[in-house]
Design an enzyme around this catalytic site. Structure first.
Site, PDB file in Angstrom:
ATOM      1  N   GLN A 115     -74.069 -75.881 -83.591  1.00  0.00           N
ATOM      2  CA  GLN A 115     -73.653 -75.419 -84.920  1.00  0.00           C
ATOM      3  C   GLN A 115     -74.863 -74.855 -85.661  1.00  0.00           C
ATOM      4  O   GLN A 115     -74.723 -74.327 -86.757  1.00  0.00           O
ATOM      5  CB  GLN A 115     -73.086 -76.591 -85.725  1.00  0.00           C
ATOM      6  CG  GLN A 115     -71.848 -77.211 -85.108  1.00  0.00           C
ATOM      7  CD  GLN A 115     -71.530 -78.551 -85.765  1.00  0.00           C
ATOM      8  OE1 GLN A 115     -70.847 -78.617 -86.771  1.00  0.00           O
ATOM      9  NE2 GLN A 115     -72.034 -79.632 -85.192  1.00  0.00           N
ATOM     10  N   VAL A 141     -78.080 -72.606 -86.728  1.00  0.00           N
ATOM     11  CA  VAL A 141     -78.299 -71.156 -86.809  1.00  0.00           C
ATOM     12  C   VAL A 141     -79.789 -70.814 -86.714  1.00  0.00           C
ATOM     13  O   VAL A 141     -80.175 -69.666 -86.908  1.00  0.00           O
ATOM     14  CB  VAL A 141     -77.692 -70.592 -88.127  1.00  0.00           C
ATOM     15  CG1 VAL A 141     -76.188 -70.792 -88.155  1.00  0.00           C
ATOM     16  CG2 VAL A 141     -78.340 -71.215 -89.364  1.00  0.00           C
ATOM     17  N   ASP A 142     -80.617 -71.848 -86.397  1.00  0.00           N
ATOM     18  CA  ASP A 142     -82.073 -71.627 -86.447  1.00  0.00           C
ATOM     19  C   ASP A 142     -82.651 -70.969 -85.202  1.00  0.00           C
ATOM     20  O   ASP A 142     -83.808 -70.534 -85.208  1.00  0.00           O
ATOM     21  CB  ASP A 142     -82.810 -72.954 -86.743  1.00  0.00           C
ATOM     22  CG  ASP A 142     -82.465 -74.069 -85.759  1.00  0.00           C
ATOM     23  OD1 ASP A 142     -82.144 -73.780 -84.585  1.00  0.00           O
ATOM     24  OD2 ASP A 142     -82.520 -75.257 -86.164  1.00  0.00           O
ATOM     25  N   HIS A 177     -71.931 -70.986 -85.225  1.00  0.00           N
ATOM     26  CA  HIS A 177     -71.985 -70.597 -86.642  1.00  0.00           C
ATOM     27  C   HIS A 177     -72.903 -69.412 -86.895  1.00  0.00           C
ATOM     28  O   HIS A 177     -73.255 -69.141 -88.034  1.00  0.00           O
ATOM     29  CB  HIS A 177     -72.398 -71.795 -87.502  1.00  0.00           C
ATOM     30  CG  HIS A 177     -71.360 -72.878 -87.527  1.00  0.00           C
ATOM     31  ND1 HIS A 177     -71.602 -74.161 -87.975  1.00  0.00           N
ATOM     32  CD2 HIS A 177     -70.060 -72.867 -87.147  1.00  0.00           C
ATOM     33  CE1 HIS A 177     -70.499 -74.886 -87.874  1.00  0.00           C
ATOM     34  NE2 HIS A 177     -69.557 -74.130 -87.366  1.00  0.00           N
ATOM     35  N   THR A 226     -74.815 -84.489 -85.382  1.00  0.00           N
ATOM     36  CA  THR A 226     -73.875 -83.826 -86.288  1.00  0.00           C
ATOM     37  C   THR A 226     -73.078 -84.883 -87.037  1.00  0.00           C
ATOM     38  O   THR A 226     -72.734 -85.925 -86.478  1.00  0.00           O
ATOM     39  CB  THR A 226     -72.935 -82.846 -85.546  1.00  0.00           C
ATOM     40  OG1 THR A 226     -71.997 -82.298 -86.499  1.00  0.00           O
ATOM     41  CG2 THR A 226     -72.181 -83.489 -84.401  1.00  0.00           C
ATOM     42  N   ASN A 243     -77.016 -90.207 -82.709  1.00  0.00           N
ATOM     43  CA  ASN A 243     -77.123 -89.970 -84.153  1.00  0.00           C
ATOM     44  C   ASN A 243     -77.930 -91.111 -84.758  1.00  0.00           C
ATOM     45  O   ASN A 243     -78.051 -92.181 -84.165  1.00  0.00           O
ATOM     46  CB  ASN A 243     -75.729 -89.894 -84.801  1.00  0.00           C
ATOM     47  CG  ASN A 243     -75.748 -89.138 -86.123  1.00  0.00           C
ATOM     48  OD1 ASN A 243     -76.450 -89.509 -87.062  1.00  0.00           O
ATOM     49  ND2 ASN A 243     -74.966 -88.070 -86.204  1.00  0.00           N
ATOM     50  N   GLU A 289     -76.971 -92.615 -87.367  1.00  0.00           N
ATOM     51  CA  GLU A 289     -76.017 -93.552 -87.980  1.00  0.00           C
ATOM     52  C   GLU A 289     -74.619 -93.266 -87.438  1.00  0.00           C
ATOM     53  O   GLU A 289     -74.373 -92.190 -86.896  1.00  0.00           O
ATOM     54  CB  GLU A 289     -76.029 -93.372 -89.503  1.00  0.00           C
ATOM     55  CG  GLU A 289     -75.708 -91.947 -89.913  1.00  0.00           C
ATOM     56  CD  GLU A 289     -75.951 -91.667 -91.394  1.00  0.00           C
ATOM     57  OE1 GLU A 289     -76.724 -92.404 -92.014  1.00  0.00           O
ATOM     58  OE2 GLU A 289     -75.340 -90.712 -91.903  1.00  0.00           O
ATOM     59  N   ALA A 297     -82.800 -88.007 -81.893  1.00  0.00           N
ATOM     60  CA  ALA A 297     -82.563 -87.236 -80.672  1.00  0.00           C
ATOM     61  C   ALA A 297     -83.871 -86.950 -79.934  1.00  0.00           C
ATOM     62  O   ALA A 297     -83.935 -87.035 -78.707  1.00  0.00           O
ATOM     63  CB  ALA A 297     -81.844 -85.935 -81.015  1.00  0.00           C
TER      64      ALA A 297
HETATM   65  P1  OAD Z   1     -75.127 -82.436 -91.253  1.00  0.00           P
HETATM   66  O1  OAD Z   1     -76.276 -82.239 -92.178  1.00  0.00           O
HETATM   67  O2  OAD Z   1     -73.771 -82.581 -91.840  1.00  0.00           O
HETATM   68  O3  OAD Z   1     -75.362 -83.729 -90.354  1.00  0.00           O
HETATM   69  C1  OAD Z   1     -76.579 -83.988 -89.702  1.00  0.00           C
HETATM   70  C2  OAD Z   1     -76.393 -85.243 -88.855  1.00  0.00           C
HETATM   71  O4  OAD Z   1     -77.567 -85.424 -88.085  1.00  0.00           O
HETATM   72  C3  OAD Z   1     -76.159 -86.510 -89.658  1.00  0.00           C
HETATM   73  O5  OAD Z   1     -75.066 -87.222 -89.095  1.00  0.00           O
HETATM   74  C4  OAD Z   1     -77.469 -87.299 -89.458  1.00  0.00           C
HETATM   75  O6  OAD Z   1     -77.256 -88.707 -89.422  1.00  0.00           O
HETATM   76  C5  OAD Z   1     -77.916 -86.801 -88.104  1.00  0.00           C
HETATM   77  N1  OAD Z   1     -79.372 -86.835 -87.851  1.00  0.00           N
HETATM   78  C6  OAD Z   1     -80.387 -86.590 -88.724  1.00  0.00           C
HETATM   79  N2  OAD Z   1     -81.577 -86.657 -88.113  1.00  0.00           N
HETATM   80  C7  OAD Z   1     -81.315 -86.929 -86.799  1.00  0.00           C
HETATM   81  C8  OAD Z   1     -82.144 -87.121 -85.651  1.00  0.00           C
HETATM   82  N3  OAD Z   1     -83.456 -87.014 -85.698  1.00  0.00           N
HETATM   83  N4  OAD Z   1     -81.524 -87.386 -84.460  1.00  0.00           N
HETATM   84  C9  OAD Z   1     -80.166 -87.497 -84.399  1.00  0.00           C
HETATM   85  N5  OAD Z   1     -79.348 -87.333 -85.450  1.00  0.00           N
HETATM   86  C10 OAD Z   1     -79.912 -87.062 -86.632  1.00  0.00           C
HETATM   87  O7  OAD Z   1     -75.194 -81.239 -90.200  1.00  0.00           O
HETATM   88  P2  OAD Z   1     -74.047 -80.654 -89.235  1.00  0.00           P
HETATM   89  O8  OAD Z   1     -73.132 -81.726 -88.762  1.00  0.00           O
HETATM   90  O9  OAD Z   1     -74.742 -79.831 -88.228  1.00  0.00           O
HETATM   91  O10 OAD Z   1     -72.277 -74.886 -91.315  1.00  0.00           O
HETATM   92  O11 OAD Z   1     -73.271 -79.712 -90.229  1.00  0.00           O
HETATM   93  C11 OAD Z   1     -72.236 -78.916 -89.735  1.00  0.00           C
HETATM   94  C12 OAD Z   1     -72.164 -77.595 -90.457  1.00  0.00           C
HETATM   95  O12 OAD Z   1     -72.065 -77.807 -91.855  1.00  0.00           O
HETATM   96  C13 OAD Z   1     -73.398 -76.740 -90.305  1.00  0.00           C
HETATM   97  O13 OAD Z   1     -73.418 -75.976 -89.115  1.00  0.00           O
HETATM   98  C14 OAD Z   1     -73.330 -75.853 -91.498  1.00  0.00           C
HETATM   99  C15 OAD Z   1     -72.986 -76.898 -92.530  1.00  0.00           C
HETATM  100  O14 OAD Z   1     -72.463 -76.446 -93.690  1.00  0.00           O
HETATM  101  C16 OAD Z   1     -72.455 -73.629 -91.738  1.00  0.00           C
HETATM  102  O15 OAD Z   1     -73.477 -73.236 -92.262  1.00  0.00           O
HETATM  103  C17 OAD Z   1     -71.278 -72.748 -91.498  1.00  0.00           C
END
Ligand code: OAD
Length: 249
Positions: free
Chosen positions: A104, A106-107, A122, A192, A217, A219, A235
């Site tokens: 998901q 975009v980087d 995305h 995610t 994750n 959490e 991760a």
């Molecule tokens: P989120 O910011 O919603 O979630 C990030 C997740 O990564 C959370 O569940 C954290 O607990 C977890 N996390 C953080 N650091 C971590 C690590 N070091 N190792 C493992 N897990 C870790 O991001 P996404 O789920 O990617 O869409 O968000 C989905 C979409 O919502 C994105 O692609 C974007 C956003 O709005 C668009 O821009 C269209």
């Protein structure tokens, strides 16, 4: 469903014996690189949440604000590099004949780390698209001009080549992610929050078709209840030692 802090032996066996592997990543895989996640405090920009900026309505209302938010994100990403989590996934790919990385994010960090053909659901922050003629161009300028520039071909307004909330995913992307998720016998869901569709439904689709689902994750998430194993950890710390435990075929 069970949570662990490292991969239990029985999961290593499942991973080693898998034939068709799909991986879904989210912002958490890039967090250790220093790219901010979306949800949570650091995801805020000038008091705006991503959901308020990443929409066609927001761009129509205030293109400069949305453009500048993406410019800010591009500036942050430009200062970062892929981390050991990205590299481990590029290494994992080499162990299977049938492997698909779906992100998901975009980087562009998965490609930089060596993943061959990630499905960027995305879009990609380093590309622009013309609102009028749909022309897609790579653009690595940082910073960008403060006002969205015009398309060099037709004079239309340029926007980031990103799938925004309320927009449909490209048909070819959708069919690829649905196909790979339903044929996988092993599905990883990494970093995610599992709340944005259709990405959030892929692990369930894989599970319904018989896959083992492994989540990584910091959490528990809404996907934890369907995962066979949830590894609670970073991760970039959990994935590299895993690769060393999988025998080469
Ligand atoms: P989120 O910011 O919603 O979630 C990030 C997740 O990564 C959370 O569940 C954290 O607990 C977890 N996390 C953080 N650091 C971590 C690590 N070091 N190792 C493992 N897990 C870790 O991001 P996404 O789920 O990617 O869409 O968000 C989905 C979409 O919502 C994105 O692609 C974007 C956003 O709005 C668009 O821009 C269209």
């Amino acid at each position: 469903m069970a949570t662990f802090t490292q991969f239990p032996a029985e999961s290593i066996e499942v991973i080693s014996n898998a034939k068709s592997v799909a991986v879904l990543t989210g912002a958490g895989i890039s967090a250790e690189s220093g790219v901010p996640t979306f949800r949570g405090e650091e995801g805020l920009w000038k008091n705006h949440r991503a959901e308020e900026l990443a929409t066609p309505e927001a761009f129509a209302r205030n293109p400069e604000l949305v453009w500048q938010w993406y410019d800010w994100r591009r500036g942050l990403v430009a200062k970062t590099r892929p981390n050991p989590g990205h590299t481990a996934l590029a290494d994992l790919e080499k162990l299977y004949d049938d492997f698909t990385l779906i992100t998901q994010n975009v980087d562009g960090h998965h490609r930089l780390a060596g993943s061959l053909d990630p499905v960027e659901m995305h879009g990609n922050i380093w590309y622009t698209r013309c609102l009028t003629d749909g022309d897609i161009r790579e653009n690595r300028d940082t910073p960008l001009p403060e006002i969205p520039p015009e398309c060099g071909k037709c004079g239309g307004l340029l926007r980031p080549h990103i799938v925004w909330f309320g927009e449909s995913l490209d048909e070819s992307v959708l069919s690829r992610v649905f196909n790979t998720s339903s044929r996988a016998d092993l599905f990883f869901v990494i970093g995610t929050s599992g709340v944005v569709q259709p990405a959030a439904s892929l692990a369930g689709m894989a599970k319904n078709n018989g896959a083992t689902v492994i989540e990584i994750n910091l959490e528990p998430t809404p996907l934890t209840s369907l995962a066979d194993y949830t590894i609670l950890g970073k991760a970039g710390e959990v994935l590299p030692p895993l690769i060393e435990q999988i025998p080469e075929k």
